[in-house]
Design a protein around this motif. Structure first.
Motif, PDB file in Angstrom:
ATOM      1  N   THR A   1     -52.800  -6.068  -9.203  1.00  0.00           N
ATOM      2  CA  THR A   1     -53.544  -5.020  -8.492  1.00  0.00           C
ATOM      3  C   THR A   1     -53.685  -3.769  -9.348  1.00  0.00           C
ATOM      4  O   THR A   1     -54.783  -3.197  -9.460  1.00  0.00           O
TER       5      THR A   1
ATOM      6  N   SER B   1     -49.043 -11.866  -1.942  1.00  0.00           N
ATOM      7  CA  SER B   1     -49.578 -10.683  -2.614  1.00  0.00           C
ATOM      8  C   SER B   1     -50.286 -11.143  -3.883  1.00  0.00           C
ATOM      9  O   SER B   1     -50.251 -12.321  -4.240  1.00  0.00           O
TER      10      SER B   1
ATOM     11  N   PHE C   1     -53.239  -8.666   2.360  1.00  0.00           N
ATOM     12  CA  PHE C   1     -53.861  -7.404   1.950  1.00  0.00           C
ATOM     13  C   PHE C   1     -55.355  -7.293   2.267  1.00  0.00           C
ATOM     14  O   PHE C   1     -55.860  -6.216   2.529  1.00  0.00           O
TER      15      PHE C   1
ATOM     16  N   GLU D   1     -55.447 -11.183  -4.752  1.00  0.00           N
ATOM     17  CA  GLU D   1     -54.851 -12.071  -3.742  1.00  0.00           C
ATOM     18  C   GLU D   1     -55.534 -13.433  -3.720  1.00  0.00           C
ATOM     19  O   GLU D   1     -54.889 -14.474  -3.528  1.00  0.00           O
TER      20      GLU D   1
ATOM     21  N   GLY E   1     -50.155  -3.684   2.346  1.00  0.00           N
ATOM     22  CA  GLY E   1     -51.129  -4.483   3.092  1.00  0.00           C
ATOM     23  C   GLY E   1     -50.770  -5.943   3.248  1.00  0.00           C
ATOM     24  O   GLY E   1     -51.032  -6.550   4.290  1.00  0.00           O
ATOM     25  N   SER E   2     -50.166  -6.572   2.211  1.00  0.00           N
ATOM     26  CA  SER E   2     -49.827  -7.999   2.319  1.00  0.00           C
ATOM     27  C   SER E   2     -48.740  -8.227   3.355  1.00  0.00           C
ATOM     28  O   SER E   2     -48.763  -9.214   4.106  1.00  0.00           O
TER      29      SER E   2
ATOM     30  N   THR F   1     -59.689  -3.699   2.745  1.00  0.00           N
ATOM     31  CA  THR F   1     -58.255  -3.886   2.453  1.00  0.00           C
ATOM     32  C   THR F   1     -57.432  -3.096   3.450  1.00  0.00           C
ATOM     33  O   THR F   1     -57.907  -2.112   4.037  1.00  0.00           O
TER      34      THR F   1
END
Length: 806
Positions: A45, A39, A179, A114, A195-196, A190
């Motif tokens: 983020t 991540s 991600f 990322e 997402g990761s 994305t």
């Protein structure tokens, strides 16, 4: 091969990222083949999103961006992110000029988190002579063109991944950005929320990994969020089905889309703590685990929409119209149920979609508004959803009743089709308390009882010591954890969320604060304390005014103070109504007979329909000792009274006992237990103090105490043979009427009678009923003393604590 995925907190500056390097190094030394998915680091983020927002509003973002850049390089030498920073500079500058940004631009900005993370870790591994290869997942995972929440193109993505790993495999550790992905035009996309983890899950699927290890900052999945529920326990094993339900209902570590690729290839998922490598974490496999409730999940960023109207009752197709209208605009409804009105429907949507959902529905139901079939479409923003995973409806009454008892009223609830999970919508302000109440009830850990004790004199102080000395044993035997969070006298209060200890008296003196009772209520609310009990060990009429407020704020009551039950009959009724309306209890067994089970017995007899015709007895342990001793020994009345004072049997001013008011109050309490509406003024009280000694200071009275000798010597000598003196309370007459006769008086009774045989400071009560005739039910025992009274109050506390446990 194993896939190791590390979250943002595992990659933060300081000890964290060094620990990740050590974990990877250890795996390689053990001969493990691994790939690593990352991540963005720490809060990266969110920071990038904040800077982007500032730029779009033409606010000064450069200072925050400079701080962002410093953080990324703070502890590291020889790392160069010039290319990434230059791109971000241009993006932010463009957004600032335009005053807006698209989802496409946002994906480009956020992707840098990322990339920076993976480049940094790759270099740190290489510095330790570990073969590491930076891998940009945009070259591997291909998606559709939906920016912000792109969907992978599986066939193409799988081919890319397999080709890449054929080239970079063996002793090389691929360090892969989570991600982020790209569409078929090679534009950055994305994968949305979680997402990761999704990236790691897709790679595990494509590579048919033996295990996916998800490293976080907690030891695994818990029965509830440990930050909200301190007693939460780690779950050792889960099935994919249970994990999927947990993911659906909001467990932060999991997401439904993360689970699905693993289920397809039967790949185990292990949740591990980066900072506790001795723990085996939580293992999620296809194996079905033992049945039963697994966990409590919470959804917080939600809103409740209520659609109400008289025309909705029994109307077909309303639900379908709601779903269709919202689905058309990509708004998902997670829970739908009968609303707070019987003519309404309530449902949950994402908080940021609530206003849009309302507008859509106002348009959809425009004609219904005109026909007055729909009256309201309202949003409640401050709500949360609690889901009990594995909850069978057949036992749902236990946590539900516990919530109601703690004044947490769910706004709506529903259960899954399987009937094995239940979701509740509660007000956000009550979330913390609700979770603790439900968790304590369903996982059968110790039920926490939070106690506020007002008054710490002889009885109160003894009670506190009794609780502290036996709390551990009670928790072991009864699974009840007694927590005294407040101790107060008339001046100060000592407040401790996690409970006082044996030094409470010194701490109260040193740390106690001047208070109002409302401060204790506010403290309990602020700390989300559940299962509240307020104990009144004062003798204060003033304090009883707080009873209604305490009950209305979720407290059960226990009292050794007799005054509340002997105030006006209107107050007596108002208190009972308030208790009933708030589903609270008021126990006061020690009001009459100290620790004797008198009030409970009378309540049971009366409730069962038994017609009680008379209650009489020696109500005062102090006066029992006085007249038992005076009648059986040839000593002066004043001498015996002095002895009773010195032994602590009387109040400091013995006139409070001798005037008869205390016995009168006890008699009135019993009368009201029989639903009689007597007032204190109805009691005929034989005051034992001659009129000339009733006024003045206690010191003056004690100096003239010998004046009583002549009076009582004469009373003693004029008795019939083999008789003794007893000071009694007597409730008699037709007790089926509105009021009974109440007498408090000094009487002479045969020494051989039940009353005549009472010894020491014992109390005795004779309960005459229609069924038993001339043979009364007799209850006799210690009627005075701090230890006995405190033990009786303790018994009431435990009685309340056990309500609902069975």
């Amino acid at each position: 091969m194993k896939i190791l995925k590390f979250g943002g907190k595992s990659l933060a500056n300081g000890k964290a990222i060094g620990t990740v390097v050590d974990i990877i190094d250890d795996n390689i030394k053990r001969g493990e083949k691994i790939a690593v998915v990352l991540s963005a680091r720490g809060n990266t983020t969110n920071e990038l999103e904040e800077i982007l927002e500032k730029a779009s509003k033409n606010e000064d973002y450069k200072e925050q961006f400079a701080a962002f850049k410093r953080y990324q390089l703070e502890d590291f030498k020889g790392i160069n992110f010039d290319k990434e920073y230059e791109t971000l500079d241009k993006l932010f500058e463009g957004v600032s000029l335009l005053g807006d940004y698209s989802k496409r631009i946002k994906d480009q900005v956020l992707s840098h988190g990322e990339v920076i993370s993976a480049k940094l870790l790759t270099q740190l591994l290489q510095e330790k002579n570990i073969k590491a290869h930076f891998t940009d997942s945009r070259t591997l995972i291909k998606t559709d063109g939906e920016f912000g929440n792109a969907q992978p193109l599986d066939k193409l993505s799988k081919e890319n991944v397999i080709k890449h790993f054929e080239r970079y495999n063996g002793a090389t550790v691929n360090v892969i950005t989570g991600f982020i992905a790209s569409n078929t035009k090679d534009e950055t996309t994305t994968l949305g929320r979680n997402g990761s983890n999704y990236t790691a899950s897709l790679l595990a699927n494509y590579l048919e990994a033996e295990e996916l290890q998800n490293f976080t900052h907690v030891d695994g999945i818990y029965t509830a969020n440990p930050d909200l529920v301190p007693e939460a326990k780690k779950i050792e094993k889960l099935s994919f089905k249970e994990a999927n339900e947990l993911a659906y209902f909001g467990t932060n570590i999991l997401h439904a889309k993360t689970i699905i690729p693993l289920i397809e290839k039967n790949i185990p998922l292990r949740i591990l703590n980066t900072f506790n490598q001795n723990d085996n974490g939580t293992l999620i496999t296809s194996e079905t685990s033992e049945k039963g409730i697994k966990s409590l999940s919470v959804l917080e960023d939600v809103a409740l929409i209520n659609l109400e109207g008289r025309g909705l009752l029994g109307k077909v197709g309303v639900d379908a119209r709601i779903f269709r209208a919202l689905a058309h605009k990509n708004i998902s409804v997670s829970i739908i149920s009968q609303g707070s009105s019987e003519r309404g429907i309530g449902f949950i949507v994402q908080a940021d979609k609530a206003n849009e959902a309302k507008s859509i529905l106002e348009l959809e139901f425009e004609a219904d508004f005109y026909q007055q079939d729909v009256s309201t479409i309202a949003i409640e923003n401050e709500v949360s959803v609690i889901s009990i995973i594995g909850q069978d409806l057949s036992t749902f009454h236990k946590p539900y009743n516990a919530l109601i008892k703690n004044q947490v009223i769910p706004l709506l609830f529903n259960n899954t089709v399987s009937g094995k999970s239940v979701s509740l919508v509660v007000r956000k302000i009550q979330l913390h308390k609700a979770l603790n109440v439900i968790h304590g009830e369903i996982f059968e850990i110790s039920k926490k009882i939070n106690i506020a004790i007002f008054g710490h004199g002889l009885v109160g102080g003894t009670l506190i010591d009794q609780i502290l000395q036996t709390a551990e044993e009670i928790e072991k035997r009864k699974k009840i954890k007694l927590n005294i969070f407040a101790v107060a006298n008339s001046r100060k209060v000592l407040l401790h969320k996690n409970g006082i200890d044996l030094n409470w008296k010194a701490e109260l003196e040193k740390e106690g604060n001047v208070y109002m009772v409302n401060d204790v209520i506010k403290f309990a609310n602020k700390c989300h304390l559940e299962n509240l009990i307020a104990i009144d060990n004062t003798a204060s009429k003033e304090f009883t005014r707080n009873y209604l407020g305490l009950v209305e704020n979720g407290f059960d009551l226990v009292s050794s103070n007799k005054i509340a039950n002997t105030l006006s009959f209107d107050f007596y009724k108002e208190l009972r109504t308030t208790l009933e309306n708030n589903q609270k209890h008021y126990l006061y067994e020690t009001n009459v007979g100290a620790g004797l089970p008198l009030i409970d017995t009378i309540k049971l007899l009366h409730l069962s329909g038994e017609n009680i015709t008379r209650i009489k007895g020696v109500f005062s342990g102090s006066l029992s000792y006085l007249f038992n001793t005076f009648s059986s020994e040839g000593r002066l009345f004043s001498e015996v009274l002095h002895e009773a004072i010195n032994k602590g049997f009387t109040e400091p001013d013995p006139r409070e006992d001798l005037c008869g008011n205390d016995v009168g109050r006890k008699l009135l309490i019993l009368a009201r237990e029989l639903d009689l509406s007597n007032e204190f003024e109805d009691i005929n009280i034989d005051n034992l103090i001659p009129e000339n000694l009733r006024e003045g200071e206690v010191v003056s009275f004690l100096e003239r105490i010998r004046e009583l000798d002549l009076v009582y010597q004469k009373v003693k000598e004029t008795q019939e043979p083999d008789h003794v003196l007893r000071y009694i309370g007597d409730l008699w007459g037709d007790l089926s009427q509105e009021k009974g006769n109440l007498d408090v008086k000094l009487v002479s009774v045969p020494r051989s009678s039940a009353l005549g045989q009472v010894k020491g400071s014992d109390s005795i009560f004779e309960i005459y009923t229609e069924s038993y005739g001339d043979q009364p039910i007799v209850i006799q025992g210690a009627g005075a003393g701090a230890a006995v009274t405190a033990r009786g109050v303790f018994g009431d506390i435990l009685r309340l604590a056990e309500k609902g446990n069975h």
